[in-house]
Design an enzyme around this catalytic site. Structure first.
Site, PDB file in Angstrom:
ATOM      1  N   MET A 144     -29.847   7.795  16.744  1.00  0.00           N
ATOM      2  CA  MET A 144     -30.034   6.268  16.681  1.00  0.00           C
ATOM      3  C   MET A 144     -30.978   5.682  17.271  1.00  0.00           C
ATOM      4  SD  MET A 144     -28.227   6.025  14.082  1.00  0.00           S
ATOM      5  CE  MET A 144     -26.911   7.110  13.174  1.00  0.00           C
ATOM      6  N   CYS A 145     -31.715   6.344  18.331  1.00  0.00           N
ATOM      7  CA  CYS A 145     -32.634   5.725  18.959  1.00  0.00           C
ATOM      8  C   CYS A 145     -34.053   5.102  18.203  1.00  0.00           C
ATOM      9  CB  CYS A 145     -33.275   6.558  19.962  1.00  0.00           C
ATOM     10  SG  CYS A 145     -31.719   6.991  21.399  1.00  0.00           S
ATOM     11  N   HIS A 146     -34.497   4.127  18.811  1.00  0.00           N
ATOM     12  CA  HIS A 146     -35.586   3.705  17.988  1.00  0.00           C
ATOM     13  C   HIS A 146     -36.852   4.305  18.469  1.00  0.00           C
ATOM     14  CE1 HIS A 146     -32.868   0.473  17.174  1.00  0.00           C
ATOM     15  NE2 HIS A 146     -33.661  -0.101  16.110  1.00  0.00           N
ATOM     16  N   ASP A 173     -33.952  26.638  33.152  1.00  0.00           N
ATOM     17  CA  ASP A 173     -34.511  27.718  32.534  1.00  0.00           C
ATOM     18  C   ASP A 173     -35.535  28.463  33.001  1.00  0.00           C
ATOM     19  OD1 ASP A 173     -35.068  29.047  30.095  1.00  0.00           O
ATOM     20  OD2 ASP A 173     -36.947  27.961  30.036  1.00  0.00           O
ATOM     21  N   MET A 212     -32.052   5.380  27.177  1.00  0.00           N
ATOM     22  CA  MET A 212     -32.067   6.606  26.477  1.00  0.00           C
ATOM     23  C   MET A 212     -33.061   7.644  26.790  1.00  0.00           C
ATOM     24  SD  MET A 212     -28.854   6.769  25.683  1.00  0.00           S
ATOM     25  CE  MET A 212     -28.977   8.532  24.798  1.00  0.00           C
ATOM     26  N   GLU A 213     -34.373   7.085  26.749  1.00  0.00           N
ATOM     27  CA  GLU A 213     -35.423   7.740  27.137  1.00  0.00           C
ATOM     28  C   GLU A 213     -35.350   8.435  28.488  1.00  0.00           C
ATOM     29  OE1 GLU A 213     -36.126   5.574  23.545  1.00  0.00           O
ATOM     30  OE2 GLU A 213     -35.300   5.006  25.371  1.00  0.00           O
TER      31      GLU A 213
END
EC number: 4.6.1.17
Length: 162
Positions: free
Chosen positions: A75-77, A132, A117-118
């Site tokens: 749902m992120c733009h 990793d 969110m970014e």
């Protein structure tokens, strides 16, 4: 109780319409950490990890993750990000055998929705990249906690974690 903005009239997921929001400068800073063993600490610090410069690769991974957040978080733009920075700092107590990498991601844009969110995605991808690249020297690494430290701009105003 506030309205659930990510659901339509049928109760199904939707991306929020931000077209009526003012375009403002928005920033966010997120933090995570990776607890590693002494061997991994030494490899990163001395640049002897067989996969290469761990922090350099983790930094690029974080930048790429921030730029691609809408492809990961449904749902992120998509946003025109204006700046992304990832930093690393050691928190070491050799006597206690504590070797921790603290990661911070700072993200900035000028737009109609925030970049929390970014920043969170960037710091998470950076931490996962450290795992990793170092897993051959110990799989007992612990990632987190991951959190938003601060954000500025937008209707909800500024936020700073205590």
């Amino acid at each position: 109780m506030s309205e659930l903005t990510h659901f339509n009239d049928q109760g199904r997921a939707r991306m929020v319409d931000v077209s009526d929001k003012d375009e403002t400068v928005r920033t966010a800073v997120a933090r995570s950490s990776v607890l590693v063993n002494e061997t991994i600490h030494r490899q990163i610090s001395e640049g002897t990890n067989k996969k290469g410069d761990v922090f350099a690769v983790a930094q690029v991974a974080g930048i790429m993750a921030a730029k691609n957040t809408p492809q990961i978080i449904p749902m992120c733009h998509p946003l025109p990000l204006k700046g992304i920075d990832i930093s690393f700092k050691w928190n070491v107590d050799e006597a206690a055998g504590h070797y921790e990498v603290l990661l911070e991601a700072s993200v900035k844009t000028k737009g109609q929705t925030g970049v929390e969110m970014e920043a969170l995605t960037a710091v998470s991808a950076s931490a996962l990249t450290i795992y990793d690249m170092c897993k051959a020297a110990g799989k007992e690494m612990i990632i987190g906690p991951t959190m938003l430290l601060e954000k500025t701009g937008g209707k909800s105003g500024d936020y700073k974690r205590d």
